[in-house]
Design a protein around this motif. Structure first.
Motif, PDB file in Angstrom:
ATOM      1  N   ASP A  81      -3.312   1.424 -14.760  1.00  9.90           N
ATOM      2  CA  ASP A  81      -3.983   1.417 -13.475  1.00  9.90           C
ATOM      3  C   ASP A  81      -5.487   0.920 -13.245  1.00  9.90           C
ATOM      4  O   ASP A  81      -6.065   0.997 -14.575  1.00  9.90           O
ATOM      5  CB  ASP A  81      -4.056   3.011 -13.004  1.00  9.90           C
ATOM      6  CG  ASP A  81      -2.578   3.552 -12.674  1.00  9.90           C
ATOM      7  OD1 ASP A  81      -1.573   2.843 -12.414  1.00  9.90           O
ATOM      8  OD2 ASP A  81      -2.569   4.828 -12.725  1.00  9.90           O
ATOM      9  N   PHE A  82      -5.660   0.425 -12.193  1.00 12.51           N
ATOM     10  CA  PHE A  82      -7.085  -0.091 -11.911  1.00 12.51           C
ATOM     11  C   PHE A  82      -7.770   1.224 -12.024  1.00 12.51           C
ATOM     12  O   PHE A  82      -7.733   2.151 -11.808  1.00 12.51           O
ATOM     13  CB  PHE A  82      -7.110  -0.624 -10.561  1.00 12.51           C
ATOM     14  CG  PHE A  82      -8.383  -1.482 -10.591  1.00 12.51           C
ATOM     15  CD1 PHE A  82      -8.566  -2.868 -10.717  1.00 12.51           C
ATOM     16  CD2 PHE A  82      -9.672  -0.946  -9.857  1.00 12.51           C
ATOM     17  CE1 PHE A  82      -9.362  -3.647 -10.413  1.00 12.51           C
ATOM     18  CE2 PHE A  82     -10.768  -1.672  -9.802  1.00 12.51           C
ATOM     19  CZ  PHE A  82     -10.793  -3.110  -9.841  1.00 12.51           C
ATOM     20  N   PRO A  83      -9.252   1.010 -12.797  1.00  7.06           N
ATOM     21  CA  PRO A  83     -10.073   2.256 -13.186  1.00  7.06           C
ATOM     22  C   PRO A  83     -10.483   2.916 -11.732  1.00  7.06           C
ATOM     23  O   PRO A  83     -10.527   2.063 -10.700  1.00  7.06           O
ATOM     24  CB  PRO A  83     -10.969   1.531 -13.770  1.00  7.06           C
ATOM     25  CG  PRO A  83     -10.865   0.187 -14.208  1.00  7.06           C
ATOM     26  CD  PRO A  83      -9.648  -0.043 -13.408  1.00  7.06           C
ATOM     27  N   ALA A  84     -10.350   4.122 -12.024  1.00  7.74           N
ATOM     28  CA  ALA A  84     -11.027   4.868 -10.642  1.00  7.74           C
ATOM     29  C   ALA A  84     -12.437   4.458 -10.364  1.00  7.74           C
ATOM     30  O   ALA A  84     -13.323   4.416 -11.419  1.00  7.74           O
ATOM     31  CB  ALA A  84     -11.119   6.350 -10.950  1.00  7.74           C
ATOM     32  N   PHE A  85     -12.774   4.337  -9.236  1.00  5.67           N
ATOM     33  CA  PHE A  85     -13.954   4.052  -8.913  1.00  5.67           C
ATOM     34  C   PHE A  85     -14.372   4.803  -7.358  1.00  5.67           C
ATOM     35  O   PHE A  85     -13.522   4.731  -6.715  1.00  5.67           O
ATOM     36  CB  PHE A  85     -14.278   2.626  -9.042  1.00  5.67           C
ATOM     37  CG  PHE A  85     -13.827   1.826  -7.999  1.00  5.67           C
ATOM     38  CD1 PHE A  85     -14.535   1.458  -6.678  1.00  5.67           C
ATOM     39  CD2 PHE A  85     -12.431   1.247  -7.998  1.00  5.67           C
ATOM     40  CE1 PHE A  85     -14.013   0.738  -5.530  1.00  5.67           C
ATOM     41  CE2 PHE A  85     -12.032   0.538  -7.178  1.00  5.67           C
ATOM     42  CZ  PHE A  85     -12.677   0.252  -5.910  1.00  5.67           C
ATOM     43  N   SER A  86     -15.589   4.790  -7.328  1.00  5.07           N
ATOM     44  CA  SER A  86     -16.158   5.123  -5.633  1.00  5.07           C
ATOM     45  C   SER A  86     -17.426   4.377  -5.518  1.00  5.07           C
ATOM     46  O   SER A  86     -18.380   4.361  -6.337  1.00  5.07           O
ATOM     47  CB  SER A  86     -16.456   6.575  -5.433  1.00  5.07           C
ATOM     48  OG  SER A  86     -17.009   6.467  -4.188  1.00  5.07           O
ATOM     49  N   ALA A  87     -17.371   3.428  -4.541  1.00  4.77           N
ATOM     50  CA  ALA A  87     -18.569   2.524  -4.206  1.00  4.77           C
ATOM     51  C   ALA A  87     -18.653   2.297  -2.817  1.00  4.77           C
ATOM     52  O   ALA A  87     -17.798   2.230  -2.156  1.00  4.77           O
ATOM     53  CB  ALA A  87     -18.428   1.146  -5.048  1.00  4.77           C
ATOM     54  N   THR A  88     -19.912   1.633  -2.294  1.00  2.54           N
ATOM     55  CA  THR A  88     -19.978   1.027  -1.479  1.00  2.54           C
ATOM     56  C   THR A  88     -19.567  -0.364  -1.058  1.00  2.54           C
ATOM     57  O   THR A  88     -19.426  -0.856  -2.174  1.00  2.54           O
ATOM     58  CB  THR A  88     -21.483   1.016  -0.529  1.00  2.54           C
ATOM     59  OG1 THR A  88     -22.301   0.502  -1.422  1.00  2.54           O
ATOM     60  CG2 THR A  88     -21.877   2.696  -0.687  1.00  2.54           C
ATOM     61  N   THR A  89     -19.432  -0.680   0.052  1.00  2.00           N
ATOM     62  CA  THR A  89     -19.228  -2.353   0.209  1.00  2.00           C
ATOM     63  C   THR A  89     -20.478  -3.174   0.263  1.00  2.00           C
ATOM     64  O   THR A  89     -21.650  -2.642   0.642  1.00  2.00           O
ATOM     65  CB  THR A  89     -18.329  -2.550   1.266  1.00  2.00           C
ATOM     66  OG1 THR A  89     -18.978  -2.386   2.567  1.00  2.00           O
ATOM     67  CG2 THR A  89     -16.884  -1.689   1.435  1.00  2.00           C
ATOM     68  N   LEU A  90     -20.292  -4.251   0.138  1.00  2.00           N
ATOM     69  CA  LEU A  90     -21.626  -5.322   0.040  1.00  2.00           C
ATOM     70  C   LEU A  90     -22.053  -5.319   1.423  1.00  2.00           C
ATOM     71  O   LEU A  90     -23.369  -5.038   1.787  1.00  2.00           O
ATOM     72  CB  LEU A  90     -21.250  -6.599  -0.472  1.00  2.00           C
ATOM     73  CG  LEU A  90     -22.368  -7.544  -0.351  1.00  2.00           C
ATOM     74  CD1 LEU A  90     -23.240  -7.259  -1.238  1.00  2.00           C
ATOM     75  CD2 LEU A  90     -21.848  -9.219  -0.870  1.00  2.00           C
ATOM     76  N   ARG A  91     -21.352  -5.637   2.597  1.00  2.00           N
ATOM     77  CA  ARG A  91     -21.634  -5.653   3.812  1.00  2.00           C
ATOM     78  C   ARG A  91     -22.020  -4.342   4.426  1.00  2.00           C
ATOM     79  O   ARG A  91     -23.069  -4.475   5.442  1.00  2.00           O
ATOM     80  CB  ARG A  91     -20.690  -6.356   4.653  1.00  2.00           C
ATOM     81  CG  ARG A  91     -20.565  -7.817   4.292  1.00  2.00           C
ATOM     82  CD  ARG A  91     -20.091  -8.740   5.084  1.00  2.00           C
ATOM     83  NE  ARG A  91     -19.638 -10.172   4.720  1.00  2.00           N
ATOM     84  CZ  ARG A  91     -20.387 -11.152   4.836  1.00  2.00           C
ATOM     85  NH1 ARG A  91     -21.848 -10.825   5.172  1.00  2.00           N
ATOM     86  NH2 ARG A  91     -20.205 -12.258   4.413  1.00  2.00           N
ATOM     87  N   ASP A  92     -21.546  -3.189   4.023  1.00  2.00           N
ATOM     88  CA  ASP A  92     -21.764  -1.746   4.950  1.00  2.00           C
ATOM     89  C   ASP A  92     -22.180  -1.076   3.836  1.00  2.00           C
ATOM     90  O   ASP A  92     -21.182  -0.285   3.305  1.00  2.00           O
ATOM     91  CB  ASP A  92     -20.467  -1.640   5.600  1.00  2.00           C
ATOM     92  CG  ASP A  92     -20.761  -0.331   6.402  1.00  2.00           C
ATOM     93  OD1 ASP A  92     -21.650   0.147   6.280  1.00  2.00           O
ATOM     94  OD2 ASP A  92     -19.653   0.097   7.356  1.00  2.00           O
ATOM     95  N   GLU A  93     -23.395  -0.506   3.576  1.00  2.00           N
ATOM     96  CA  GLU A  93     -23.794   0.451   2.756  1.00  2.00           C
ATOM     97  C   GLU A  93     -23.243   1.747   2.968  1.00  2.00           C
ATOM     98  O   GLU A  93     -23.267   2.878   2.039  1.00  2.00           O
ATOM     99  CB  GLU A  93     -25.087   0.307   2.428  1.00  2.00           C
ATOM    100  CG  GLU A  93     -26.158   0.657   3.631  1.00  2.00           C
ATOM    101  CD  GLU A  93     -27.419   0.296   3.288  1.00  2.00           C
ATOM    102  OE1 GLU A  93     -28.077   1.092   2.337  1.00  2.00           O
ATOM    103  OE2 GLU A  93     -28.004  -0.987   3.292  1.00  2.00           O
ATOM    104  N   GLU A  94     -22.857   1.929   4.259  1.00  2.00           N
ATOM    105  CA  GLU A  94     -22.199   3.516   4.767  1.00  2.00           C
ATOM    106  C   GLU A  94     -20.917   3.374   4.105  1.00  2.00           C
ATOM    107  O   GLU A  94     -20.316   4.668   4.304  1.00  2.00           O
ATOM    108  CB  GLU A  94     -22.417   3.377   6.118  1.00  2.00           C
ATOM    109  CG  GLU A  94     -23.818   3.451   6.533  1.00  2.00           C
ATOM    110  CD  GLU A  94     -24.640   4.723   5.943  1.00  2.00           C
ATOM    111  OE1 GLU A  94     -24.124   5.967   6.073  1.00  2.00           O
ATOM    112  OE2 GLU A  94     -25.824   4.378   5.613  1.00  2.00           O
ATOM    113  N   ARG A  95     -19.984   2.258   4.162  1.00  2.00           N
ATOM    114  CA  ARG A  95     -18.442   2.109   3.965  1.00  2.00           C
ATOM    115  C   ARG A  95     -18.261   2.435   2.382  1.00  2.00           C
ATOM    116  O   ARG A  95     -18.646   1.868   1.514  1.00  2.00           O
ATOM    117  CB  ARG A  95     -18.017   1.033   4.412  1.00  2.00           C
ATOM    118  CG  ARG A  95     -16.450   1.151   4.026  1.00  2.00           C
ATOM    119  CD  ARG A  95     -15.871  -0.048   4.711  1.00  2.00           C
ATOM    120  NE  ARG A  95     -14.486  -0.152   4.275  1.00  2.00           N
ATOM    121  CZ  ARG A  95     -13.788  -1.300   4.099  1.00  2.00           C
ATOM    122  NH1 ARG A  95     -14.229  -2.662   4.578  1.00  2.00           N
ATOM    123  NH2 ARG A  95     -12.571  -1.157   3.776  1.00  2.00           N
TER     124      ARG A  95
END
Length: 174
Positions: free
Chosen positions: A39-53
């Motif tokens: 499985d792709f590793p678990a992660f939680s991050a924002t997107t480059l264009r939207d720091e709230e997403r």
């Protein structure tokens, strides 16, 4: 007895030297990914264009996806952008990982070279890259619809790589 010891010492040295030579002469880019068929590793991050997403690994389920790790500072990333744009134009889903970069520089890069990515995961500290075993950009992972890594391309994707490696792998997992 002393003669045997005198013979064993040089033979032992030669054996150790061959062992180190073999290990040092291997191309690290040809190593298999430890994450293959996982499985792709678990992660939680924002997107480059939207720091709230916020996005996580569920982003990579439901459709075959090429995940490309790139950075503005990476010359080879600039070279492979035409190939990524062409893959996107062919309807292949791409998700980027903006690796060890700043938002401003990442956005400028995409403005200058194009943006083939549906989403760009912002990874300024390289945490996701570390979890993927990335040792340098660019690197590309093919993730199947179930979120499992099926192929790992190390380095620049050339036009030949698109035809001979990337497209056949995408078709295999669609």
């Amino acid at each position: 007895m002393k003669r045997w010891l005198l013979l064993l010492l040089p033979l032992g040295f030669v054996g150790i030297a061959l062992f180190f030579y073999q290990g040092l002469s291997r191309d690290p880019s040809q190593r298999d990914s430890a994450l293959m068929a996982r499985d792709f590793p678990a992660f939680s991050a924002t997107t480059l264009r939207d720091e709230e997403r916020q996005v996580n690994e569920s982003l990579l389920r439901g459709e075959v996806t090429l995940v490309n790790v790139w950075g503005e500072w990476c010359p080879a990333c600039k070279q492979e952008m035409p190939q990524l744009l062409a893959l996107s134009d062919e309807g292949i889903r791409l998700v980027g990982v903006n690796y060890r970069d700043t938002r401003e520089k990442g956005k400028e890069f995409l403005g200058e070279y194009g943006d083939p990515f549906e989403v760009n995961i912002f990874d300024p500290e390289g945490t996701l890259g570390f979890d993927l075993g990335v040792y340098g950009a660019p690197e590309t992972f093919l993730v199947d619809a179930g979120g499992v890594i099926r192929y790992h391309h190390k380095g620049y994707i050339s036009p030949e790589d698109v035809q001979n490696r990337i497209l056949p792998e995408v078709e295999k997992w669609r």
